[in-house]
Motif scaffolding. Structure first.
Motif, mmCIF file in Angstrom:
data_model
loop_
_atom_site.group_PDB
_atom_site.id
_atom_site.type_symbol
_atom_site.label_atom_id
_atom_site.label_comp_id
_atom_site.label_asym_id
_atom_site.label_seq_id
_atom_site.Cartn_x
_atom_site.Cartn_y
_atom_site.Cartn_z
ATOM 1 N N VAL A 213 -43.614 2.191 17.624
ATOM 2 C CA VAL A 213 -44.024 1.163 18.606
ATOM 3 C C VAL A 213 -45.175 0.019 17.838
ATOM 4 C CG1 VAL A 213 -44.960 0.431 20.880
ATOM 5 C CG2 VAL A 213 -43.063 2.223 20.612
ATOM 6 N N GLN A 214 -46.245 0.818 17.422
ATOM 7 C CA GLN A 214 -47.008 0.055 16.557
ATOM 8 C C GLN A 214 -46.906 -0.472 15.408
ATOM 9 O OE1 GLN A 214 -49.769 3.843 17.541
ATOM 10 N NE2 GLN A 214 -51.151 2.142 16.916
ATOM 11 N N GLY A 215 -45.652 -0.166 14.943
ATOM 12 C CA GLY A 215 -45.189 -0.947 13.627
ATOM 13 C C GLY A 215 -45.616 -0.245 12.354
ATOM 14 N N LEU A 216 -46.009 0.888 12.645
ATOM 15 C CA LEU A 216 -46.673 1.485 11.190
ATOM 16 C C LEU A 216 -45.828 2.299 10.791
ATOM 17 C CD1 LEU A 216 -50.423 2.542 12.761
ATOM 18 C CD2 LEU A 216 -49.880 0.610 11.488
ATOM 19 N N VAL A 217 -44.787 2.754 11.310
ATOM 20 C CA VAL A 217 -43.567 3.534 10.564
ATOM 21 C C VAL A 217 -42.483 3.186 11.153
ATOM 22 C CG1 VAL A 217 -45.230 5.555 10.370
ATOM 23 C CG2 VAL A 217 -43.478 5.605 12.430
ATOM 24 N N LYS A 218 -41.281 3.553 10.432
ATOM 25 C CA LYS A 218 -39.911 3.381 11.167
ATOM 26 C C LYS A 218 -39.076 4.510 10.766
ATOM 27 C CE LYS A 218 -37.866 0.673 7.083
ATOM 28 N NZ LYS A 218 -37.457 -0.449 6.783
ATOM 29 N N ARG A 219 -37.970 4.613 11.613
ATOM 30 C CA ARG A 219 -36.999 5.647 11.246
ATOM 31 C C ARG A 219 -36.326 5.619 9.907
ATOM 32 N NH1 ARG A 219 -36.447 10.523 13.289
ATOM 33 N NH2 ARG A 219 -36.344 10.677 15.538
ATOM 34 N N PHE A 220 -36.370 6.661 9.258
ATOM 35 C CA PHE A 220 -35.709 6.696 7.729
ATOM 36 C C PHE A 220 -34.636 7.824 7.514
ATOM 37 C CE2 PHE A 220 -35.999 8.228 3.338
ATOM 38 C CZ PHE A 220 -35.764 7.050 2.720
ATOM 39 N N GLU A 221 -33.475 7.284 7.166
ATOM 40 C CA GLU A 221 -32.430 8.039 7.184
ATOM 41 C C GLU A 221 -32.039 9.369 8.093
ATOM 42 O OE1 GLU A 221 -32.860 9.687 3.259
ATOM 43 O OE2 GLU A 221 -32.472 7.835 2.301
ATOM 44 N N GLY A 222 -32.400 8.979 9.287
ATOM 45 C CA GLY A 222 -32.129 9.849 10.512
ATOM 46 C C GLY A 222 -32.922 11.193 10.744
ATOM 47 N N ARG A 223 -33.967 11.469 9.567
ATOM 48 C CA ARG A 223 -34.415 12.629 9.390
ATOM 49 C C ARG A 223 -35.967 12.688 8.981
ATOM 50 N NH1 ARG A 223 -35.527 15.402 4.564
ATOM 51 N NH2 ARG A 223 -35.067 14.181 2.846
ATOM 52 N N GLY A 224 -36.541 11.317 8.942
ATOM 53 C CA GLY A 224 -37.873 11.337 8.676
ATOM 54 C C GLY A 224 -38.362 10.023 9.275
ATOM 55 N N TYR A 225 -39.645 9.444 8.606
ATOM 56 C CA TYR A 225 -40.079 8.178 9.174
ATOM 57 C C TYR A 225 -40.772 7.505 7.901
ATOM 58 C CZ TYR A 225 -39.769 10.611 13.634
ATOM 59 O OH TYR A 225 -39.199 11.198 14.795
ATOM 60 N N LEU A 226 -40.323 6.344 7.610
ATOM 61 C CA LEU A 226 -41.022 5.750 6.425
ATOM 62 C C LEU A 226 -42.195 4.947 6.938
ATOM 63 C CD1 LEU A 226 -40.381 4.843 3.421
ATOM 64 C CD2 LEU A 226 -39.484 3.066 4.354
ATOM 65 N N VAL A 227 -43.429 5.150 6.243
ATOM 66 C CA VAL A 227 -44.406 4.405 6.297
ATOM 67 C C VAL A 227 -44.401 3.052 6.064
ATOM 68 C CG1 VAL A 227 -47.131 4.353 6.099
ATOM 69 C CG2 VAL A 227 -45.905 6.668 6.270
ATOM 70 N N THR A 228 -44.513 2.089 6.959
ATOM 71 C CA THR A 228 -44.794 0.597 6.530
ATOM 72 C C THR A 228 -45.912 -0.051 6.817
ATOM 73 O OG1 THR A 228 -44.352 -0.078 8.879
ATOM 74 C CG2 THR A 228 -42.536 0.347 7.741
ATOM 75 N N GLY A 229 -47.053 0.741 7.261
ATOM 76 C CA GLY A 229 -48.257 0.241 7.613
ATOM 77 C C GLY A 229 -48.381 -1.280 8.434
ATOM 78 N N GLY A 230 -47.310 -1.567 9.081
ATOM 79 C CA GLY A 230 -47.385 -2.839 9.607
ATOM 80 C C GLY A 230 -46.799 -3.988 8.758
ATOM 81 N N SER A 231 -46.208 -3.666 7.741
ATOM 82 C CA SER A 231 -45.822 -4.761 6.842
ATOM 83 C C SER A 231 -44.807 -5.161 7.343
ATOM 84 C CB SER A 231 -45.601 -4.234 5.288
ATOM 85 O OG SER A 231 -44.621 -5.156 4.557
ATOM 86 N N LEU A 232 -44.515 -6.658 7.293
ATOM 87 C CA LEU A 232 -43.108 -7.352 7.820
ATOM 88 C C LEU A 232 -42.139 -7.493 6.607
ATOM 89 C CD1 LEU A 232 -44.755 -10.247 9.963
ATOM 90 C CD2 LEU A 232 -44.012 -7.905 10.796
ATOM 91 N N THR A 233 -42.519 -7.192 5.344
ATOM 92 C CA THR A 233 -41.485 -7.169 4.283
ATOM 93 C C THR A 233 -41.049 -5.775 4.193
ATOM 94 O OG1 THR A 233 -43.613 -6.942 2.698
ATOM 95 C CG2 THR A 233 -42.830 -9.148 3.185
ATOM 96 N N PRO A 234 -39.797 -5.567 3.644
ATOM 97 C CA PRO A 234 -39.094 -4.185 3.329
ATOM 98 C C PRO A 234 -40.075 -3.679 2.495
ATOM 99 C CG PRO A 234 -37.639 -6.081 3.149
ATOM 100 C CD PRO A 234 -38.941 -6.738 3.093
ATOM 101 N N VAL A 235 -40.050 -2.322 2.897
ATOM 102 C CA VAL A 235 -40.702 -1.129 2.109
ATOM 103 C C VAL A 235 -39.866 -0.190 1.476
ATOM 104 C CG1 VAL A 235 -42.803 0.488 2.431
ATOM 105 C CG2 VAL A 235 -42.909 -1.500 3.417
ATOM 106 N N GLU A 236 -39.917 0.118 0.282
ATOM 107 C CA GLU A 236 -39.260 1.012 -0.374
ATOM 108 C C GLU A 236 -39.726 2.505 -0.187
ATOM 109 O OE1 GLU A 236 -36.245 0.582 -1.695
ATOM 110 O OE2 GLU A 236 -36.218 -1.689 -1.162
ATOM 111 N N ARG A 237 -38.933 3.507 -0.347
ATOM 112 C CA ARG A 237 -39.254 4.880 -0.465
ATOM 113 C C ARG A 237 -40.167 5.143 -1.765
ATOM 114 N NH1 ARG A 237 -36.244 10.724 0.484
ATOM 115 N NH2 ARG A 237 -38.046 11.946 -0.165
ATOM 116 N N ARG A 238 -41.166 5.757 -1.702
ATOM 117 C CA ARG A 238 -41.899 6.033 -2.884
ATOM 118 C C ARG A 238 -42.105 7.707 -3.038
ATOM 119 N NH1 ARG A 238 -46.827 1.812 -2.725
ATOM 120 N NH2 ARG A 238 -45.644 -0.155 -2.886
ATOM 121 N N ARG A 239 -42.554 8.344 -2.008
ATOM 122 C CA ARG A 239 -42.770 9.699 -2.062
ATOM 123 C C ARG A 239 -42.855 10.425 -0.701
ATOM 124 N NH1 ARG A 239 -46.936 6.553 -2.016
ATOM 125 N NH2 ARG A 239 -47.486 6.381 -4.264
#
Length: 334
Positions: A61-87
């Motif tokens: 809700v805060q925009g800090l993470v988003k759902r990722f592949e149905g099993r995890g959460y991808l950290v976006t840090g509030g970024s409005l641009t697409p974020v790629e998985r790194r680690r």
């Protein structure tokens, strides 16, 4: 009563986990592109997945993470641009500089799930009897049956759960009749306990309570449920807990089911009323205590309880006419 004070004042575990993760993400210690998994985080904190999942849902809700592949959460840090998985995130990195970490990792096992179980059972109590399957509860939260039994026993002491003739757990229904009966007990015992406690409550404590009440009253209705619950605890738990008659306090303990239920109903299932629900009445009681008038405080408290019955019954009737919340997997209709 110290146990009761702890139960009501404890911040939910998920909030603490949310705060720690939020701090690490905002501070870029958990970088965008990092994948967070519920399981390793739960194992690190020594809790079930439920509070971790809830903490991460708030971070979504805060925009800090988003759902990722149905099993995890991808950290976006509030970024409005697409974020790629790194680690994938290593929870061991949380060990450094995380305020409140010790509070999460050191509570007794029952404390780790207590808040959520209390909320779910109290929220269902107005909708008739529900059977609790102890083994299912343990599996749902990833704890032992001993821990599940401990939680249910503590809630039994507060009038939330009970056992039938076959020793099966159930949620004690909060009916209109039961509300009236519990208030009858409170009306007889609580003013007496307050009168005995009056001389043992410090003036500084009372002044702090009155200051907190006045500030909340002035801001109403722009207040949180936590603030309203704190005012309820100030008078009905913290003040009463100074009574030196433990037998009297034990008799009152089961009536706490009313306060617990109200905590999750008012402002949650039911909107806050336009006029403050109880603050003026509380103010009269606390002022009488501050003035050194225990008899006057007891009379004001009895009057407050008399007025509260009608309010609570009306809220209960409104709630019971609405759709009940979905049952968690460890509850079933009886």
């Amino acid at each position: 009563m110290n146990e009761m004070r702890t139960i009501f004042s404890a911040e939910p575990i998920y909030r603490k986990i949310q705060g720690i993760l939020e701090q690490k993400i905002v501070g870029s210690e958990i970088e965008p592109g990092t994948v967070i998994l519920e399981g390793p985080i739960a194992e690190f904190f020594g809790v079930s997945r439920a509070p971790v999942k809830k903490a991460l849902s708030h971070l979504i809700v805060q925009g800090l993470v988003k759902r990722f592949e149905g099993r995890g959460y991808l950290v976006t840090g509030g970024s409005l641009t697409p974020v790629e998985r790194r680690r994938t995130f290593d929870p061991a990195l949380l060990d450094s500089g995380a305020p409140g970490l010790a509070e999460i990792k050191t509570p007794a096992a029952w404390e780790r799930i207590y808040d959520e179980v209390e909320r779910e059972l109290a929220s269902h109590s107005p909708f008739g009897p529900q059977r609790i399957v102890e083994n299912d509860l343990a599996q749902h939260f990833g704890v032992s049956r001993t821990v599940a039994h401990d939680v249910l026993t503590r809630l039994q002491n507060l009038g939330i759960t009970g056992k039938d003739k076959q020793s099966r757990w159930f949620v004690v229904p909060l009916t209109v009749e039961r509300v009236r009966h519990l208030y009858e007990v409170r009306r007889i015992l609580e003013p007496a306990a307050l009168a005995k406690a009056a001389a043992l409550i410090g003036q500084a404590t009372l002044e702090e309570m009155i200051g907190r009440l006045d500030a909340t009253w002035a801001a109403y209705p722009d207040v949180s449920i936590r603030q309203l619950d704190q005012l309820e605890r100030d008078l009905h738990i913290d003040c009463i807990s100074h009574c030196d008659n433990q037998e009297l306090l034990d008799l009152l303990k089961r009536t706490q089911a009313l306060l617990i239920s109200n905590k999750y109903v008012l402002g949650g299932h039911i909107d806050l009323p336009g006029i403050d629900p109880f603050m003026g009445e509380h103010r009269l009681v606390l002022q009488a205590l501050l003035d050194g008038k225990p008899a006057r405080a007891a009379v004001a408290l009895r009057r407050h309880l008399d007025l509260s019955v009608t309010k609570i019954v009306r809220r209960l009737e409104i709630l019971q006419s609405s759709e009940p919340p979905p049952l968690p997997p460890y509850l079933s209709g009886t």
